[in-house]
Design an enzyme around this catalytic site. Structure first.
Site, PDB file in Angstrom:
ATOM      1  N   CYS A 166      10.450  94.285 104.253  1.00  0.00           N
ATOM      2  CA  CYS A 166      10.993  95.583 103.836  1.00  0.00           C
ATOM      3  C   CYS A 166      12.482  95.548 103.525  1.00  0.00           C
ATOM      4  O   CYS A 166      13.051  96.558 103.108  1.00  0.00           O
ATOM      5  CB  CYS A 166      10.706  96.628 104.912  1.00  0.00           C
ATOM      6  SG  CYS A 166       8.949  96.765 105.280  1.00  0.00           S
ATOM      7  N   HIS A 306      17.113 103.508 107.216  1.00  0.00           N
ATOM      8  CA  HIS A 306      15.793 102.902 107.021  1.00  0.00           C
ATOM      9  C   HIS A 306      14.722 103.925 107.387  1.00  0.00           C
ATOM     10  O   HIS A 306      13.743 104.072 106.658  1.00  0.00           O
ATOM     11  CB  HIS A 306      15.689 101.646 107.886  1.00  0.00           C
ATOM     12  CG  HIS A 306      14.474 100.823 107.636  1.00  0.00           C
ATOM     13  ND1 HIS A 306      14.121 100.372 106.380  1.00  0.00           N
ATOM     14  CD2 HIS A 306      13.521 100.342 108.489  1.00  0.00           C
ATOM     15  CE1 HIS A 306      13.008  99.668 106.461  1.00  0.00           C
ATOM     16  NE2 HIS A 306      12.619  99.632 107.728  1.00  0.00           N
ATOM     17  N   GLU A 317      17.120 102.608 115.586  1.00  0.00           N
ATOM     18  CA  GLU A 317      18.107 102.733 114.514  1.00  0.00           C
ATOM     19  C   GLU A 317      19.173 103.774 114.876  1.00  0.00           C
ATOM     20  O   GLU A 317      20.364 103.570 114.616  1.00  0.00           O
ATOM     21  CB  GLU A 317      17.429 103.102 113.195  1.00  0.00           C
ATOM     22  CG  GLU A 317      18.402 103.119 112.022  1.00  0.00           C
ATOM     23  CD  GLU A 317      17.734 103.321 110.678  1.00  0.00           C
ATOM     24  OE1 GLU A 317      18.430 103.179 109.655  1.00  0.00           O
ATOM     25  OE2 GLU A 317      16.521 103.638 110.641  1.00  0.00           O
ATOM     26  N   LYS A 338      12.373 108.416 102.973  1.00  0.00           N
ATOM     27  CA  LYS A 338      10.989 108.023 103.218  1.00  0.00           C
ATOM     28  C   LYS A 338      10.142 109.228 103.639  1.00  0.00           C
ATOM     29  O   LYS A 338       8.916 109.193 103.548  1.00  0.00           O
ATOM     30  CB  LYS A 338      10.912 106.947 104.295  1.00  0.00           C
ATOM     31  CG  LYS A 338      11.379 105.564 103.847  1.00  0.00           C
ATOM     32  CD  LYS A 338      11.162 104.538 104.952  1.00  0.00           C
ATOM     33  CE  LYS A 338      11.561 103.133 104.518  1.00  0.00           C
ATOM     34  NZ  LYS A 338      13.016 102.943 104.460  1.00  0.00           N
ATOM     35  N   HIS A 343       7.086 104.726 102.577  1.00  0.00           N
ATOM     36  CA  HIS A 343       7.778 103.450 102.752  1.00  0.00           C
ATOM     37  C   HIS A 343       7.352 102.507 101.633  1.00  0.00           C
ATOM     38  O   HIS A 343       6.214 102.041 101.603  1.00  0.00           O
ATOM     39  CB  HIS A 343       7.423 102.873 104.119  1.00  0.00           C
ATOM     40  CG  HIS A 343       8.274 101.708 104.527  1.00  0.00           C
ATOM     41  ND1 HIS A 343       9.054 100.996 103.650  1.00  0.00           N
ATOM     42  CD2 HIS A 343       8.457 101.122 105.755  1.00  0.00           C
ATOM     43  CE1 HIS A 343       9.670 100.027 104.294  1.00  0.00           C
ATOM     44  NE2 HIS A 343       9.339 100.096 105.570  1.00  0.00           N
ATOM     45  N   PHE A 402       9.884  93.197 108.832  1.00  0.00           N
ATOM     46  CA  PHE A 402       9.115  92.307 109.695  1.00  0.00           C
ATOM     47  C   PHE A 402       9.769  90.920 109.708  1.00  0.00           C
ATOM     48  O   PHE A 402      10.319  90.449 108.709  1.00  0.00           O
ATOM     49  CB  PHE A 402       7.679  92.183 109.196  1.00  0.00           C
ATOM     50  CG  PHE A 402       6.785  93.354 109.559  1.00  0.00           C
ATOM     51  CD1 PHE A 402       7.271  94.466 110.220  1.00  0.00           C
ATOM     52  CD2 PHE A 402       5.437  93.326 109.219  1.00  0.00           C
ATOM     53  CE1 PHE A 402       6.446  95.531 110.551  1.00  0.00           C
ATOM     54  CE2 PHE A 402       4.595  94.389 109.544  1.00  0.00           C
ATOM     55  CZ  PHE A 402       5.095  95.482 110.203  1.00  0.00           C
TER      56      PHE A 402
END
Length: 423
Positions: A166, A306, A317, A338, A343, A402
């Protein structure tokens, strides 16, 4: 002496608009692109939601039908967004005056051509190996988005692809910034593309329990920083930017959306899918983006987060932002688009960076929609539910993926008064 780098063109394909004006108007109005998945039957899936790009027809984006058939959907998105950005930057009519040996492409993808893999696996199973498409490999490999853009525009500069989950498109833009900064190219087409709303990919995220299961309220499923968040919603699309040396941009009178002044990268070194619970990788990444930027954390007006709408990411975050910005974290705006587009995985960072640049241009911050239940562990100003007119002179856009891979881009409003020497 390193080159200064500016952004001169933007292109976007998204679930809420496949041109800049529609995209920007939609996120400022809080329009939601999440709905029940239509690409395939989801009746056996625990999550039936996706943020799909609606009514996408490649030929309407100047991709020839014959070429479109040789492209996976993610490549079609990338090419369409790149052609938009190329035109937006005023590069279409430059002809021989543009040194194409000094123009490169770096378009990332987290997953690449998975739709092609799934379809051709079915062909192999049902009809045998002789019926598999000869275009299988070039359709599925992640670097084909960059490859096609380079071929169609005749660009012979650096041609590369970043695959970092991502964070792919954030890293693509940041790496391109460095390429221009050190003089290896004058201009880079950079960003990311993703088209992974497919049976196999969706199954994987479902069984990993990463997706929202709010199937009865699709438009409220993606709810970053809200206490009732239960997972992310997969989206699809592409975001492409034109990065250019400041001298090149000024010499041709290009419109400048903003100046990239910082780029940070880091690794969590913790877990393949879960973020470091102390947020150390995110903290390090954001702090590194300030190195050499000439900016201090207290000068940042806005963080395009994010903000995935997962329980762990949003909490961690938030804590990372507070550790980097201190008391200033409570005085600046933080939002996650998002909440409206889902996403976009490998394309998320680029689309969010485009949104950040438009915030600087329009001095307006898009909202975090579906923010209805405050979470005491997420206690910043998330610009809830309604866009806000606000001064945005410097902003940061963050992506975490990831494998514990992190990327942050720092951008500021371009100030022409300092550049008379180039004119």
């Amino acid at each position: 002496m390193s080159q200064r780098v500016v952004v001169t063109g933007l292109g976007v394909i998204s679930p809420i608009g496949s041109d800049l004006d529609t995209f920007w108007d939609s996120i400022c109005q809080g329009k939601n692109g999440v709905g029940k998945i239509t690409h395939f039957d989801t009746s056996e899936y625990n999550s039936q939601l996706g943020a799909e790009v609606k009514d996408f027809e490649p030929t309407q984006h100047r991709i020839e039908k014959r070429e479109a058939r040789k492209m996976d959907r993610f490549t079609q998105f990338a090419v369409a967004a790149a052609l938009q950005a190329w035109e937006d930057a005023g590069l279409e009519d430059m002809g021989s005056s543009l040194d194409r040996d000094r123009v490169g492409v770096a378009v990332g993808s987290g997953i690449g051509g998975i739709e092609t893999i799934e379809r051709q696996m079915t062909v192999l199973r049902d009809k045998g190996p002789r019926k598999v498409s000869p275009f299988l490999v070039p359709m599925l490999i992640a670097n084909m988005a960059s490859g096609y853009i380079s071929i169609l525009l005749g660009l012979k500069g650096p041609n590369t692809t970043v695959v970092t989950a991502c964070a792919s498109s954030t890293h693509s833009i940041g790496d391109s910034y460095r390429v221009i900064q050190r003089g290896d190219a004058e201009l880079m087409i950079a960003g990311g593309s993703e088209a992974a709303i497919t049976p196999l990919a969706h199954s994987g995220f479902c069984t990993a329990r990463a997706l929202s299961t709010r199937n009865h309220e699709p438009e409220k499923a993606s709810r970053p920083f809200d206490k009732e968040r239960d997972g992310f919603v997969m989206g699809e699309g592409a975001g492409i930017v034109i990065l250019e040396s400041l001298q090149s941009a000024l010499s041709r009178g290009a419109e400048i959306y903003g100046e990239v002044v910082g780029y940070g990268m880091s690794g969590d070194a913790y877990h393949v899918t879960a973020p470091d619970p102390e947020g150390e990788g995110a903290i390090l990444c954001m702090r590194r983006s300030f190195e050499g930027s000439g900016l201090e954390p207290g000068e940042i007006d806005y963080v395009n987060a994010h903000g995935t709408s997962t329980p762990y990411n949003d909490k961690i975050e938030t804590e990372a932002i507070k550790k980097v910005f201190g008391d200033h974290a409570y005085r600046m705006a933080v939002s996650s688009i998002k909440s409206m587009i889902g996403h976009l995985l490998g394309a998320a960072g680029a689309v969010e960076f485009i949104s950040t640049l438009l915030s600087i241009k329009h001095q307006k911050i898009p909202p975090t929609t579906n923010y209805e239940h405050p979470d005491p562990e997420c206690d910043l100003d998330y610009v809830p539910n309604k866009a806000r007119e606000s001064a945005v002179n410097a902003a940061i856009s963050s992506s975490f993926g990831f494998g514990g891979t992190n990327g942050c881009l720092l951008v500021k409003k371009y100030e022409k008064k300092y550049e008379k020497k180039y004119e």
